[in-house]
Design an enzyme around this catalytic site. Structure first.
Site, PDB file in Angstrom:
ATOM      1  N   HIS A 174      -0.582  -4.353  19.315  1.00  0.00           N
ATOM      2  CA  HIS A 174       0.007  -3.541  18.259  1.00  0.00           C
ATOM      3  C   HIS A 174       1.031  -4.291  17.417  1.00  0.00           C
ATOM      4  O   HIS A 174       1.767  -3.692  16.645  1.00  0.00           O
ATOM      5  CB  HIS A 174       0.638  -2.273  18.861  1.00  0.00           C
ATOM      6  N   GLY A 175       1.133  -5.610  17.606  1.00  0.00           N
ATOM      7  CA  GLY A 175       1.940  -6.426  16.713  1.00  0.00           C
ATOM      8  C   GLY A 175       3.420  -6.532  17.023  1.00  0.00           C
ATOM      9  O   GLY A 175       4.205  -6.745  16.104  1.00  0.00           O
TER      10      GLY A 175
END
Length: 192
Positions: free
Chosen positions: A154-155
């Site tokens: 999810h970064g």
């Protein structure tokens, strides 16, 4: 006093405080039910204890002698990835230059490392967002925008001290309990 037989065949003594047969049967039945309940509940409660293989992993030793400055290793601790990173002087300086006011989960590098061993960062390799394993420990992996770790799920971006800097993760990478058993061996887990 005389004993009186009731119509149900039970015997009772006079009201001088003696125990009637009916009372004895009731006490015996309740006692048997209590023992049965305890015998039933014990296995149910006991199964919640950690398994023997989990207890065997209560602590591990990691030899850090081969880890060069700027490198990190991945190992397994309690069935989860563990990162051990040998920070360079530049990485230490970069981590110390960050104001804790800028951080979502404010911690200094000194709070995340052992006193006198600021070059060794030990963290769990589990993103605090949804539990993915961040990249950045192995050679050539994406280290994110802050040179530490990057979670590809999810970064989330972590800096060289394993602190969350960008993305959805709410907390820094967890630092487990550990101590230096010697200059080259770290004991992770149950430390006294």
């Amino acid at each position: 006093m005389a004993t009186v037989e009731h119509s149900d065949g039970m015997l009772a003594t006079a009201p001088d405080g003696g125990v009637r047969r009916r009372d004895f049967i009731n006490i015996a039945a309740v006692s048997a039910a209590g023992v049965g309940a305890a015998a039933t509940l014990y296995p149910l409660i006991n199964q919640m204890n950690p398994a023997a293989d989990t207890l065997a992993l209560a602590s591990i030793e990691v030899d850090v002698s081969a880890i060069q400055p700027g490198q990190a290793i991945k190992t397994i601790f309690r069935k989860q990835p563990l990162f051990v990173r040998h920070l360079t002087p530049a990485e230490i300086q970069a981590a110390n230059a960050v104001s804790t006011g800028e951080l979502r989960d404010p911690q200094t590098l000194a709070e995340r490392t052992q006193e006198g061993k600021a070059e060794w960062l030990v963290t769990m390799g589990v993103c605090t967002h949804l539990g993915c394993v961040p990249l950045g420990a192995a050679e050539g992996e994406n280290k994110g925008a802050f040179g530490g770790y990057f979670c590809p799920c999810h970064g989330s971006h972590y800096d060289t001290a394993g602190r969350i800097r960008k993305g959805p993760a709410p907390k820094n990478l967890e630092v487990p309990a550990y101590k230096f058993a010697s200059d080259t061996v770290i004991t992770v887990g149950e430390v006294a």
